[in-house]
Design a protein around this motif. Sequence first.
Motif, PDB file in Angstrom:
ATOM      1  N   UNK A 525       0.846  -1.208   0.000  1.00 48.92           N
ATOM      2  CA  UNK A 525       0.000   0.000   0.000  1.00 48.92           C
ATOM      3  C   UNK A 525       0.874   1.248   0.000  1.00 48.92           C
ATOM      4  N   UNK A 526       0.326   2.348  -0.502  1.00 49.03           N
ATOM      5  CA  UNK A 526       1.039   3.627  -0.517  1.00 49.03           C
ATOM      6  C   UNK A 526       0.114   4.735  -0.053  1.00 49.03           C
ATOM      7  N   UNK A 527       0.711   5.754   0.568  1.00 52.00           N
ATOM      8  CA  UNK A 527      -0.053   6.908   1.039  1.00 52.00           C
ATOM      9  C   UNK A 527       0.688   8.184   0.651  1.00 52.00           C
ATOM     10  N   UNK A 528      -0.072   9.190   0.298  1.00 52.20           N
ATOM     11  CA  UNK A 528       0.536  10.482  -0.035  1.00 52.20           C
ATOM     12  C   UNK A 528       1.067  11.158   1.220  1.00 52.20           C
ATOM     13  N   UNK A 529       0.350  10.950   2.335  1.00 58.16           N
ATOM     14  CA  UNK A 529       0.744  11.536   3.622  1.00 58.16           C
ATOM     15  C   UNK A 529       0.871  10.414   4.649  1.00 58.16           C
ATOM     16  N   UNK A 530       1.876  10.522   5.482  1.00 55.72           N
ATOM     17  CA  UNK A 530       2.123   9.470   6.476  1.00 55.72           C
ATOM     18  C   UNK A 530       2.409  10.065   7.847  1.00 55.72           C
ATOM     19  N   UNK A 531       1.863   9.411   8.864  1.00 53.68           N
ATOM     20  CA  UNK A 531       2.294   9.652  10.244  1.00 53.68           C
ATOM     21  C   UNK A 531       2.614   8.274  10.805  1.00 53.68           C
ATOM     22  N   UNK A 532       3.870   8.056  11.160  1.00 58.25           N
ATOM     23  CA  UNK A 532       4.276   6.770  11.726  1.00 58.25           C
ATOM     24  C   UNK A 532       4.619   6.996  13.192  1.00 58.25           C
ATOM     25  N   UNK A 533       3.911   6.316  14.072  1.00 57.87           N
ATOM     26  CA  UNK A 533       4.119   6.481  15.512  1.00 57.87           C
ATOM     27  C   UNK A 533       4.932   5.326  16.077  1.00 57.87           C
ATOM     28  N   UNK A 534       5.628   5.611  17.187  1.00 51.23           N
ATOM     29  CA  UNK A 534       6.431   4.606  17.918  1.00 51.23           C
ATOM     30  C   UNK A 534       7.566   4.057  17.056  1.00 51.23           C
ATOM     31  N   UNK A 535       8.262   4.951  16.363  1.00 48.47           N
ATOM     32  CA  UNK A 535       9.359   4.542  15.470  1.00 48.47           C
ATOM     33  C   UNK A 535      10.651   4.364  16.265  1.00 48.47           C
ATOM     34  N   UNK A 536      10.628   3.387  17.129  1.00 47.23           N
ATOM     35  CA  UNK A 536      11.773   3.113  17.999  1.00 47.23           C
ATOM     36  C   UNK A 536      12.314   1.716  17.763  1.00 47.23           C
ATOM     37  N   UNK A 537      13.565   1.506  18.192  1.00 46.83           N
ATOM     38  CA  UNK A 537      14.113   0.154  18.206  1.00 46.83           C
ATOM     39  C   UNK A 537      13.202  -0.726  19.071  1.00 46.83           C
ATOM     40  N   UNK A 538      13.008  -1.935  18.642  1.00 52.34           N
ATOM     41  CA  UNK A 538      12.077  -2.832  19.332  1.00 52.34           C
ATOM     42  C   UNK A 538      10.727  -2.855  18.636  1.00 52.34           C
ATOM     43  N   UNK A 539      10.443  -1.773  17.876  1.00 51.89           N
ATOM     44  CA  UNK A 539       9.255  -1.726  17.019  1.00 51.89           C
ATOM     45  C   UNK A 539       9.687  -1.741  15.553  1.00 51.89           C
ATOM     46  N   UNK A 540      10.675  -0.900  15.216  1.00 51.05           N
ATOM     47  CA  UNK A 540      11.251  -0.828  13.876  1.00 51.05           C
ATOM     48  C   UNK A 540      12.761  -0.924  13.996  1.00 51.05           C
ATOM     49  N   UNK A 541      13.348  -2.075  13.864  1.00 50.93           N
ATOM     50  CA  UNK A 541      12.716  -3.377  13.635  1.00 50.93           C
ATOM     51  C   UNK A 541      12.135  -3.937  14.924  1.00 50.93           C
ATOM     52  N   UNK A 542      11.331  -5.005  14.763  1.00 49.32           N
ATOM     53  CA  UNK A 542      10.732  -5.644  15.934  1.00 49.32           C
ATOM     54  C   UNK A 542      11.828  -6.231  16.818  1.00 49.32           C
ATOM     55  N   UNK A 543      11.527  -6.379  18.104  1.00 47.48           N
ATOM     56  CA  UNK A 543      12.501  -6.931  19.041  1.00 47.48           C
ATOM     57  C   UNK A 543      12.850  -8.376  18.740  1.00 47.48           C
ATOM     58  N   UNK A 544      13.898  -8.835  19.361  1.00 45.08           N
ATOM     59  CA  UNK A 544      14.389 -10.198  19.119  1.00 45.08           C
ATOM     60  C   UNK A 544      13.970 -11.147  20.224  1.00 45.08           C
ATOM     61  N   UNK A 545      12.748 -10.974  20.701  1.00 42.71           N
ATOM     62  CA  UNK A 545      12.290 -11.766  21.848  1.00 42.71           C
ATOM     63  C   UNK A 545      11.439 -12.962  21.443  1.00 42.71           C
ATOM     64  N   UNK A 546      11.451 -13.327  20.152  1.00 43.87           N
ATOM     65  CA  UNK A 546      10.642 -14.458  19.719  1.00 43.87           C
ATOM     66  C   UNK A 546      11.124 -15.727  20.405  1.00 43.87           C
ATOM     67  N   UNK A 547      10.168 -16.609  20.716  1.00 39.09           N
ATOM     68  CA  UNK A 547      10.491 -17.849  21.422  1.00 39.09           C
ATOM     69  C   UNK A 547      10.639 -18.972  20.407  1.00 39.09           C
ATOM     70  N   UNK A 548      11.789 -19.588  20.398  1.00 37.73           N
ATOM     71  CA  UNK A 548      12.056 -20.732  19.531  1.00 37.73           C
ATOM     72  C   UNK A 548      13.063 -21.626  20.229  1.00 37.73           C
ATOM     73  N   UNK A 549      12.983 -22.918  19.935  1.00 39.69           N
ATOM     74  CA  UNK A 549      13.936 -23.856  20.521  1.00 39.69           C
ATOM     75  C   UNK A 549      15.021 -24.272  19.522  1.00 39.69           C
ATOM     76  N   UNK A 550      15.045 -23.605  18.356  1.00 42.76           N
ATOM     77  CA  UNK A 550      16.087 -23.897  17.372  1.00 42.76           C
ATOM     78  C   UNK A 550      17.153 -22.811  17.477  1.00 42.76           C
ATOM     79  N   UNK A 551      18.366 -23.145  17.888  1.00 41.13           N
ATOM     80  CA  UNK A 551      19.417 -22.136  18.103  1.00 41.13           C
ATOM     81  C   UNK A 551      19.805 -21.404  16.817  1.00 41.13           C
ATOM     82  N   UNK A 552      20.392 -20.243  17.012  1.00 36.83           N
ATOM     83  CA  UNK A 552      20.766 -19.375  15.897  1.00 36.83           C
ATOM     84  C   UNK A 552      21.700 -20.093  14.921  1.00 36.83           C
ATOM     85  N   UNK A 553      22.670 -20.834  15.446  1.00 36.69           N
ATOM     86  CA  UNK A 553      23.643 -21.509  14.586  1.00 36.69           C
ATOM     87  C   UNK A 553      22.966 -22.500  13.650  1.00 36.69           C
TER      88      UNK A 553
END
Length: 947
Positions: A525-553
């Motif tokens: 989607x596209x908008x001519x006018x934008x207001x983006x709220x809460x543009x902080x780390x942890x939101x943009x990008x989302x935090x790394x708190x996802x729960x998984x049992x498969x390690x990063x490696x």
Amino acid sequence: MSVFLDYIVEDISAEELPTLHDKVFVFPTRRACIHFRKTLQEKFREHTFWSPEILSIEDFVVKISDRQLTDELTLIIQLYNIYHKVSPTITLDRFYSWGQVLISDFDEVDRYMADGSKLYQNLQEYHDIESFLGESEEMKQALVQFKKVVQQDDPTHLIKAFSETWSQVGKVYHEFQQLLAEQEMTYSGLLFKEVANKALDKTLKLPYSQVVFAGFNALSQSEEVLFDYIINEEKGTIYWDADELYLQNEHEEAGQFVRRYKRKWKGKNSKWVVTDYASGSASLNFVGTSHMVGQAKISSELLLTGAVPANMQTGLILADENMLFPTLYALPDSVREVNVTMGYPLSKSSLNQLVESCFLLHISKRGQGEKAYFKVREVIALLENPMLRSVAPQATEVIKWLKYRRSVWVSGAKLMDEITSTQLQAWFVVPEKSTEILGYLVDHLVKLFNAVKAQGNNPIELEYIYHYLKALKQLQGTIAENTYSADLKTIFKFIKETLKSVKVPFVGEPLEGLQIMGFLETRALDFENLIILASNEGNLPAGRSRITYIPHALRKAFKLPTFEELDAIYAYHFKRLLQRTKNAYVIYNTELAVDGSGEKSRYILQLQNALIGSKVKITNSVISQKVPLSTDPIPINVEKTAAVLELLQRFKFQTEDEPARLSPTTLVTYIECKLRFYFRHVLKLPEYENFSDDIDPREFGLIVHRALELIYANYEGETVSRDVLRAFVKDGRVEEVVKDAYKEQQLLKDDQLLEGRNLLNKGIIVRILNKVLDLDIRESPFTMQAVETKQLRMKMPLGDNEILLGGTVDRIDQDKHGVYRIIDYKTGITDMMPQSRRTNADYEEYIEEYFNNPKFKSGFQAYYYTYLFQKLFPGQKVKSGIFAMKEINKGVQFLRNGEAISPALIQEFEKKLIGLIQEIFNPEIEFSQTTDEKVCRYCAYKEICKR
């Protein structure tokens, strides 16, 4: 303004319209589908034609597979049945969270077409190595999650159970796949994998002449295989959307995926819509302010002033969906047309709180049927629910009754005797068979729906109940189909997990007005006018708190997504969203979290650097909230107006009615804080009393006082010997007295048992009383004159009137030497006059200390009672002391080191007392706040004073 969807529609000619219904257009989200349909209709509004199918990617895969997805609860039950064979001791309610993570991992493994057998074999070996070499951070996180499931605290058994469980995951994965195949069940990732495998085998049949994919960025392996098949077979087209800013720069994470796809898919079936944001004259504004409310206010101001128009060309994007309600509340009244794409989470509704309270009530109860006992705290939590109180006003009266009883438990029989409302009664009677509980809940919510509907003024509550009933009916059917018998706790778990994803939609026209939506809903989607709220780390990008049992490696090794890929996905969507805007406001919170997290998004800094020298007009600003020049609360002074003086008349003899007495406690309140005296004793403002299961310090003191009164009341006017007291202790009568005191103070009923801290407090009280009796045995014999007497009362002249002085003396006795002893029991902290000042020969200075320093209020009270006693019984020798239970080994701590209180000292006390009372009634002296804020710490009125 041309948007991405326009380019797709522009490629459709009027000649194609008769065959358009054979095509399907596939987008990342259903929201994009709605907007594409509108764009298509607007171009060909003069034509009549059959619409093509317009689907999200999830719906498209379901359609071409000709299968239906299985709900999560059924999947978890099936997985549990397999896992229970491996770990027979684990129950379903404890397994549920563990099962959710496993299915999420299985879904990802299949969607990315990883080799599950090899991955889980490697996973076991990985954990074996970790166990041998020591725990990594990932291992520790996995153990924390596992501990929550198995509820095992012993580290040795925990690690052993963890290792044994992981050794079976690969086997469980394969058995689960086989079971689902046999029962024709599936989950999203597995369905994608099956479709992709058919594409690889070239056995995939498409019910469309052409497939058009549009607006995609990062594809899973199964999606990539599917796209490959359709493109290579020349059965479809892909439209890509990108900007030169990140497409050409190899270091831009936003272009990580589209750059690879541009190299992979070439030719007429891969169409690129590429913008050049940096060459345009857009306005990009970065605004920092504090907290959610501050951001919502800025967005409101932009809409109110017209800096951003409130129409369909404007997107108000919430990077944090918790911003929804602050944003809606802050919208200006002039904004009439609003489309909110996000729903309100049903789990946060008052109805869900009501159902949760009901379950907690019955999970914690003891016994069944007529022998049921409910925890009063849980009963009050249920009755305080606003939805229940709106249809059953009697709830308020029942709460008052329960708080008056001061009981921890209440029998179901007595509760039903007190409750007459059928709406209330139904919440306390649930079926004993767990299989009938969901049916009971459905029936009762239907009745609640009808009751709310009859009131005719609560449409939102009706929506809550409707969607709750819909979810419950589905859950009821799922459990019935799986023939699973769950206990009350497990059903409660099912309901909580089922409702996590249920949202009550806002009613509105999706293609009109200001568009308020979550960040990921903006894809394509596209908008001519934008207001983006809460543009902080942890939101943009989302935090790394996802729960998984498969390690990063292992994720890297088997090409499963990691946080690097997720960060790149968010970067693409953020920068793609901006690339066609003319006017954008990117607003972030300037307040850091306690742990230092929550900085403004890195994407802001990336854009600021990347756009240096471009034509984009960039502004940076930080807006601070207005703060008063002084943070000190404004002092409160109450003048003694005619109305206030009228209220003070209650302490004077004006009619035959007895006035309110000025007790030592009342006077100490005035000494501590004149304003508190005004609130409590003049205005008589009620002090809010929060209910607690546990006995509070005030109640503890009441029980001690009443128990001592019960012990000595039978000996008033008699000599109490050593043998009498020893026999009382030896016969074990102290414990019975304490139990009677509990009952008289409405803290214990015949139908309840003491437990926890209350049982501990009872033991402490028994020990205190035994110690008091032991000390009294040493002082015996003595004559008990009065206990808890209210007879010390006298009139004091005040101008043309008289006022009543009085109080309740804990104990008056006469020792073996004939000296009267006035003793005051204290169970709280007691400050005595320092030893060096107790014998101060300067009576004026000595007494002045008691009237000026509220710390010595126990001594003030003792002198007050001594003064009344000597006024009423002149000529008697009197000693006065404090029996502090926190310093019980010191026994009675007498004023003036145990000397008889001299008449001269009492005379000085009287002079100061008269001056204090005259001050209270002096119209020239205001009721003012204390300057000692330590006094305010536990004051019931501190919120009024803002202290």
